[in-house]
Scaffold this active site. Structure first.
Site, PDB file in Angstrom:
ATOM      1  N   GLU A 247     -69.058  20.910  16.180  1.00 51.97           N
ATOM      2  CA  GLU A 247     -69.805  20.773  17.677  1.00 51.97           C
ATOM      3  C   GLU A 247     -69.202  21.646  18.616  1.00 51.97           C
ATOM      4  O   GLU A 247     -67.837  21.910  18.545  1.00 51.97           O
ATOM      5  CB  GLU A 247     -70.073  19.491  17.978  1.00 51.97           C
ATOM      6  CG  GLU A 247     -70.460  18.521  16.926  1.00 51.97           C
ATOM      7  CD  GLU A 247     -70.221  17.054  17.367  1.00 51.97           C
ATOM      8  OE1 GLU A 247     -70.059  16.603  18.594  1.00 51.97           O
ATOM      9  OE2 GLU A 247     -70.211  15.969  16.680  1.00 51.97           O
ATOM     10  N   LYS A 249     -67.630  22.769  22.164  1.00 48.26           N
ATOM     11  CA  LYS A 249     -66.864  22.115  23.106  1.00 48.26           C
ATOM     12  C   LYS A 249     -67.189  22.768  24.462  1.00 48.26           C
ATOM     13  O   LYS A 249     -66.866  24.018  24.862  1.00 48.26           O
ATOM     14  CB  LYS A 249     -65.378  22.479  23.119  1.00 48.26           C
ATOM     15  CG  LYS A 249     -64.372  21.860  23.894  1.00 48.26           C
ATOM     16  CD  LYS A 249     -64.305  20.625  23.889  1.00 48.26           C
ATOM     17  CE  LYS A 249     -63.058  19.918  25.069  1.00 48.26           C
ATOM     18  NZ  LYS A 249     -63.759  20.206  26.175  1.00 48.26           N
ATOM     19  N   ARG A 254     -66.785  14.629  31.004  1.00 48.30           N
ATOM     20  CA  ARG A 254     -66.996  13.507  30.113  1.00 48.30           C
ATOM     21  C   ARG A 254     -67.595  12.473  30.805  1.00 48.30           C
ATOM     22  O   ARG A 254     -67.009  11.774  31.869  1.00 48.30           O
ATOM     23  CB  ARG A 254     -65.783  13.130  29.522  1.00 48.30           C
ATOM     24  CG  ARG A 254     -65.920  12.174  28.426  1.00 48.30           C
ATOM     25  CD  ARG A 254     -66.049  12.605  27.085  1.00 48.30           C
ATOM     26  NE  ARG A 254     -66.192  11.487  25.996  1.00 48.30           N
ATOM     27  CZ  ARG A 254     -65.198  11.380  25.399  1.00 48.30           C
ATOM     28  NH1 ARG A 254     -63.968  11.991  25.289  1.00 48.30           N
ATOM     29  NH2 ARG A 254     -65.100  10.260  24.198  1.00 48.30           N
ATOM     30  N   ARG A 271     -64.022   9.525  31.969  1.00 46.28           N
ATOM     31  CA  ARG A 271     -63.117   9.075  30.913  1.00 46.28           C
ATOM     32  C   ARG A 271     -61.982   8.211  31.214  1.00 46.28           C
ATOM     33  O   ARG A 271     -61.253   7.484  30.384  1.00 46.28           O
ATOM     34  CB  ARG A 271     -62.540  10.457  30.204  1.00 46.28           C
ATOM     35  CG  ARG A 271     -61.906  11.351  30.801  1.00 46.28           C
ATOM     36  CD  ARG A 271     -61.472  12.595  30.319  1.00 46.28           C
ATOM     37  NE  ARG A 271     -60.530  12.452  29.276  1.00 46.28           N
ATOM     38  CZ  ARG A 271     -60.398  12.936  28.404  1.00 46.28           C
ATOM     39  NH1 ARG A 271     -61.111  14.078  28.119  1.00 46.28           N
ATOM     40  NH2 ARG A 271     -59.205  12.883  27.532  1.00 46.28           N
ATOM     41  N   GLU A 300     -71.247  14.830  27.863  1.00 41.63           N
ATOM     42  CA  GLU A 300     -70.626  15.782  28.472  1.00 41.63           C
ATOM     43  C   GLU A 300     -71.646  16.343  29.642  1.00 41.63           C
ATOM     44  O   GLU A 300     -72.600  16.927  29.287  1.00 41.63           O
ATOM     45  CB  GLU A 300     -69.845  16.880  27.838  1.00 41.63           C
ATOM     46  CG  GLU A 300     -69.069  17.828  28.361  1.00 41.63           C
ATOM     47  CD  GLU A 300     -67.697  17.459  28.384  1.00 41.63           C
ATOM     48  OE1 GLU A 300     -66.758  17.981  28.691  1.00 41.63           O
ATOM     49  OE2 GLU A 300     -67.479  16.439  27.561  1.00 41.63           O
ATOM     50  N   PHE A 340     -73.243  13.429  22.530  1.00 43.23           N
ATOM     51  CA  PHE A 340     -72.837  13.516  21.324  1.00 43.23           C
ATOM     52  C   PHE A 340     -72.605  12.343  20.791  1.00 43.23           C
ATOM     53  O   PHE A 340     -72.069  12.423  19.211  1.00 43.23           O
ATOM     54  CB  PHE A 340     -71.514  14.307  21.331  1.00 43.23           C
ATOM     55  CG  PHE A 340     -70.559  13.925  22.455  1.00 43.23           C
ATOM     56  CD1 PHE A 340     -69.716  13.023  22.083  1.00 43.23           C
ATOM     57  CD2 PHE A 340     -70.592  14.670  23.564  1.00 43.23           C
ATOM     58  CE1 PHE A 340     -68.750  12.543  22.808  1.00 43.23           C
ATOM     59  CE2 PHE A 340     -69.589  14.231  24.468  1.00 43.23           C
ATOM     60  CZ  PHE A 340     -68.636  13.083  24.240  1.00 43.23           C
ATOM     61  N   LYS A 421     -59.786  18.862  18.215  1.00 38.31           N
ATOM     62  CA  LYS A 421     -60.216  20.010  19.104  1.00 38.31           C
ATOM     63  C   LYS A 421     -59.735  21.076  18.554  1.00 38.31           C
ATOM     64  O   LYS A 421     -58.633  21.318  18.312  1.00 38.31           O
ATOM     65  CB  LYS A 421     -60.208  19.577  20.558  1.00 38.31           C
ATOM     66  CG  LYS A 421     -58.574  19.652  21.193  1.00 38.31           C
ATOM     67  CD  LYS A 421     -58.918  19.328  22.651  1.00 38.31           C
ATOM     68  CE  LYS A 421     -57.502  19.203  23.180  1.00 38.31           C
ATOM     69  NZ  LYS A 421     -57.286  18.871  24.548  1.00 38.31           N
TER      70      LYS A 421
END
Length: 571
Positions: A247, A249, A254, A271, A300, A340, A421
């Site tokens: 996916e 980034k 967040r 977050r 996001e 997501f 990531k």
């Protein structure tokens, strides 16, 4: 429990350096507390009067506390001010005048003191300053010296006892078992419903196993977010994770969205569990974009340039956090929520559902549009394809990719190889391929041009359990405005003594210490072994990427992760 008994334990904790001994002292205290006391007592042990996500604010400035101490002990204000300059700690100041003017025993219990502290958070409007001063001075007059010290330190947000909620979790296990064997069970529950007071109360009443069974996310209460690990190559990703979802980034904020139509709840959490729904008034129309009555979505928030229709960077998106001119900023920086993941829907937790199934559910209930948009994703077991997708997203101006194991559950924190990531902090080659989130521990007065900024460089560290260990000093990568911004932030959280959780060698001590509250994202050329820094490793040529106001200290790069990055770069 009388507040004086409670404070005698705080004194023991302040005098103890050993982590295991701190845990034992906390466990002994928790065992002695009654079922009616333990909830509020646990909040007080954490320096608050409620769960951390509620953001209770006492709204009491140092000058107000000095006035309250002056009134409580019938001492001239100027005299109190001079003594404060000598002692440098408001808690010590209250203790000094209490011992000097009275040797009385505390008349208040834990619930009495909690009630007084809660009333401070509720005072507002005209005359509220005088009311707060009265509440503090009146309470101080009913406390002994030791209690006065800790009562004031709680208000200041400066208990300085050197432990975290994680240590409290260990202590809850120790209370029942005499060791940390059930800490994992308690932690899992806490990560889903992060209310340490309510959790301790349930454990006291029901025992650990019963209190931590069948915990489900609750709409309106933030869940600790799932975070990414790091791997250096796509081949390693496939080897460790098998089939993965790839996916984009995004360089956004967040945001976990909570919505209940029936209970009229609409909240957005960062977050680090801060509630920021006021930042996004457009979410008030979320019901038009989903097919669900109750939902928790992970997303996001990405700012868009309305003229060029291109994605804006993180710092521009973060302008949406301002408290004033929200509507104007909303029009200037429209936001799309790139969704997501889904944690909860209509009474059922989705956290234990395999990731690919959660993705399929998202596509059914989200109506793609300008407000909500389900992220694109592609499943594969081909390392070459992962690399190609990474390059494609980088060429589109995105940070890179997130790689997720298709069968993984939603597990808060960075556990296992579930999410990884892959991004590049800078375009130059031969440099550290990822950034580090570090905690600012203190700063040094600037010289030359930087003297006007009030800051020349700052000392950073990373957490290792409840200790923060140094990895570098940073003085590059900042614009003049960032130097000034940091000076404003750091000068407001200065403390006179080194915080108990800091591990710093003498030759690295800064001019000013600060509370462990500010996280910064750093780029660097590499990581080297260091005898100078207490982490045992250091950043080479570090530079500031951004100030991470969306991250808490517990989300900073851990020492374990830092060492892993060191090993990866050496391959």
């Amino acid at each position: 429990m009388n507040f004086s008994v409670f404070c005698s334990y705080l004194q023991m904790l302040e005098e103890t350096a050993s982590r295991i001994e701190i845990t034992k002292i906390l466990a002994e205290l928790l065992k002695k507390l009654s079922e009616s006391d333990i909830k509020q007592a646990t909040y007080l042990l954490n320096g608050s009067v409620g769960p951390s996500y509620e953001q209770y604010l006492f709204n009491v400035a140092d000058k107000m506390l000095i006035r309250a101490i002056s009134q409580a002990y019938e001492t001239p204000l100027l005299q109190v001010e001079l003594k404060y300059k000598e002692l440098g700690d408001l808690g010590d100041l209250a203790e000094f005048y209490s011992r000097k003017t009275s040797q009385m025993e505390s008349m208040l219990n834990i619930l009495d003191v909690s009630e007084k502290l809660i009333s401070l958070t509720e005072e507002g409007g005209e005359g509220s300053q005088e009311k707060r001063i009265f509440i503090i001075s009146d309470t101080l007059s009913k406390l002994n010296a030791e209690c006065a010290k800790y009562f004031v330190r709680i208000i200041c947000g400066n208990l300085r006892l050197g432990y975290s909620e994680r240590t409290l979790i260990d202590a809850l296990s120790w209370m029942e078992t005499g060791d940390k064997s059930k800490s994992g069970m308690i932690l899992k529950s806490f990560e889903v419903v992060p209310d340490i007071g309510s959790l301790s109360e349930r454990i006291k009443k029901e025992g650990i196993e019963s209190a931590t069974k069948h915990i489900s996310p609750i709409v309106g209460i933030p869940v600790q977010p799932m975070l990414c690990q790091r791997l250096k190559t796509t081949a390693e990703m496939v080897k460790k994770m098998g089939e993965v979802s790839v996916e984009p980034k995004f360089d956004g904020l967040r945001v976990v969205i909570h919505y209940s139509k029936k209970r009229k709840i609409l909240k957005a959490f960062t977050r680090n569990l801060k509630e920021i729904s006021a930042m996004f008034p457009e979410l008030s129309e979320i019901d038009k974009h989903i097919s669900a009555d109750e939902i928790i979505l992970d997303s996001e928030a990405v700012g868009m340039d309305p003229n060029l229709m291109k994605i804006l960077d993180f710092q521009t998106t973060m302008q949406r956090r301002r408290k004033h001119d929200i509507k104007e900023t909303q029009n200037k920086i429209p936001v799309t929520f790139q969704v997501f993941d889904i944690l909860y829907k209509d009474g059922e937790s989705q956290m234990h559902v395999p990731y690919i199934k959660r993705r399929e559910l998202l596509s059914k209930i989200i109506k793609n549009g300008s407000l909500l948009k389900v992220d694109s994703y592609e499943t594969t077991t081909d390392p070459t394809r992962i690399t190609k997708l990474h390059e494609e997203y980088r060429n589109k101006g995105l940070e890179g990719i997130i790689v997720k194991k298709v069968e993984s559950e939603y597990v808060p924190g960075r556990l296992g190889w579930r999410w990884v990531k892959m991004k590049e902090s800078e375009e130059s080659t031969g440099k550290l391929s990822d950034t580090i989130d570090a905690v600012i521990m203190g700063y040094t007065q600037g010289q030359g041009k930087r003297s006007s900024f009030g800051i020349g460089q700052f000392l950073v560290g990373i957490p290792n359990g409840d200790t923060i260990k140094t990895i570098s000093k940073v003085g590059t990568g900042l614009t003049d405005e960032q130097f000034k911004q940091l000076n404003t932030i750091l000068s407001s959280i200065k403390v006179s003594d080194i915080p108990k959780e800091y591990s710093v060698q003498k030759n690295l001590e800064p001019d000013f210490w600060v509370k462990p509250q500010v996280v910064v994202e750093l780029a660097a050329d590499d990581i080297t072994v260091s005898q100078n820094h207490t982490a045992g490793y250091a950043l080479r040529f570090p530079r500031l990427v951004k100030i991470r106001t969306d991250k808490s200290v517990k989300e900073a790069t851990s020492l374990k992760e830092f060492i892993q990055m060191f090993k990866l770069q050496k391959r």
